[in-house]
Write an enzyme that holds these catalytic residues in place. Structure first.
Site, PDB file in Angstrom:
ATOM      1  N   LYS A  54      17.569 128.196  38.558  1.00 12.88           N
ATOM      2  CA  LYS A  54      17.963 128.531  37.176  1.00 12.88           C
ATOM      3  C   LYS A  54      16.755 128.405  36.251  1.00 12.88           C
ATOM      4  CE  LYS A  54      22.797 127.352  37.698  1.00 12.88           C
ATOM      5  NZ  LYS A  54      23.788 126.286  37.758  1.00 12.88           N
ATOM      6  N   GLN A  98      24.974 120.435  35.369  1.00 12.75           N
ATOM      7  CA  GLN A  98      25.205 120.907  36.737  1.00 12.75           C
ATOM      8  C   GLN A  98      26.327 120.101  37.401  1.00 12.75           C
ATOM      9  OE1 GLN A  98      23.507 123.572  38.303  1.00 12.75           O
ATOM     10  NE2 GLN A  98      25.053 123.251  39.884  1.00 12.75           N
ATOM     11  N   ASP A 121      28.159 127.910  30.054  1.00 12.58           N
ATOM     12  CA  ASP A 121      28.955 127.990  31.286  1.00 12.58           C
ATOM     13  C   ASP A 121      30.399 128.405  30.983  1.00 12.58           C
ATOM     14  OD1 ASP A 121      27.826 127.625  33.754  1.00 12.58           O
ATOM     15  OD2 ASP A 121      27.916 125.432  33.710  1.00 12.58           O
TER      16      ASP A 121
END
Ligand code: NDP
Length: 297
Positions: A54, A98, A121
């Site tokens: 990422k 994460q 997200d």
């Protein structure tokens, strides 16, 4: 006739290129680059790899990447303090924690602490609510990526029968919502669905997000169906091999004999997830800077 292979890798590459070009435009207009902060707690090897890729993809898309790697025994208070600091930092447009987090940390309460306007997200309940009522927010990256592949392939989805297999908050439910919003007729199937094969057989669009290797065979599919395979499953290694093969929830080779189009695993939905994360971060940057989000995004 063999199905068209939906090349998610190529689509994701072109999306990343568009996002990179648009991020450069943003920097000219706003006087700063968009910024994505990724927080990783602990040393889960798969998460380390995801966070590393990422970060690289973020830099390649003309954005700043901020990585916060915290030890496995980080307390909830310390993690929340990092999130608060990122919420307050004007250089940070998107925040991603994460998952999975170590067991002693409650994922829901950490996600709830992220500013909804930086929740790229799309996991915050505010963003789930915005999606549900049709307000602008952030949609989880994987289902939004699936939707991009579907509209690229099919154009208008009005009136099509769609079956989403899986009802998780991060894939199945938002996927179903996006399909309803695109005027498809949607069924959400799950582990308690009776005669799943017959339900799937009705579908013009099948989105499989289960996590069971090659569960869906050709007998389940309607002729010409468009099949989006979200599943990522590793088979046991063959003798002499260190790692098993990656497969989806759909038995690709046989399904391709019946389907009209199908995503492979790997190289289908997977690459879309990071590309959409970058897209969401850029959208956040435009909104946070009070600028109009370009339509092409
Ligand atoms: P979850 O485990 O949260 O959800 C799985 C869903 O599948 C559940 O709703 C479950 O039903 C349903 N299910 C399980 N067994 C069956 C069955 N036999 N028949 C019908 N439905 C069943 O998984 P996620 O949604 O997080 O992920 C799904 C898959 O997608 C995984 O393989 C994951 O690795 C992959 N994934 C891929 C991503 C990518 O970037 N490509 C991103 C995210 C996930 P119930 O609710 O009744 O238990």
């Amino acid at each position: 006739m063999a199905a068209t292979r939906i090349d998610g890798k190529a689509f994701a590459a072109s999306l990343r290129e568009r996002v990179g070009a648009s991020a450069a435009e943003f920097a000219k207009a706003a006087g700063r680059k968009p910024g994505l902060a990724v927080v990783l707690v602990g040393d889960d090897p798969a998460s380390q790899v995801y966070v590393g890729s990422k970060g690289k993809a973020t830099l390649a898309a003309n954005m700043n990447s901020y990585e916060h790697r915290l030890p496995d025994d980080t307390s909830a208070a310390d993690l929340l303090a990092v999130v608060e600091q990122l919420n307050a930092d004007d250089a940070v447009d998107g925040i991603l924690v994460q998952l999975p987090l170590p067991e002693h940390l409650d994922e829901q309460s950490i996600i709830a602490a992220i500013s909804p306007d930086k929740d790229v997200d799309g996991f915050h309940v505010i963003n789930a609510g915005r999606l549900s009522v049709g307000q602008a927010g952030f949609v989880p990256c994987t289902p939004l990526g699936c939707m991009m592949l579907l509209t690229d392939r099919l154009g208008d989805l009005s009136g099509l029968e769609a079956v989403v297999i899986g009802r998780s908050n991060i894939v199945g439910k938002p996927m179903a919502q996006l399909l309803v919003d695109a005027n498809a007729t949607v069924t959400i199937a799950h582990s308690r669905t009776r005669d799943l094969a017959a339900v799937v057989k009705r579908a013009d669009i099948v989105v499989a997000a289960v996590g069971r290797p090659e569960m869906i065979g050709k007998d389940w599919l309607k002729d010409g169906a468009t099949v989006i395979d979200v599943g990522i499953n590793r088979l046991p290694p063959e003798p002499g091999k260190e790692k098993g093969k990656l497969v989806g929830d759909v038995a690709y080779d046989e399904a391709a004999e019946v389907a009209g189009a199908i995503t492979p695993v790997p190289g289908g939905v997977g690459p879309m997830t990071i590309a959409v994360l970058l897209r969401n971060t850029l959208v956040a940057a435009y909104r946070n800077a009070g600028l109009t989000v370009p339509e092409a995004l």
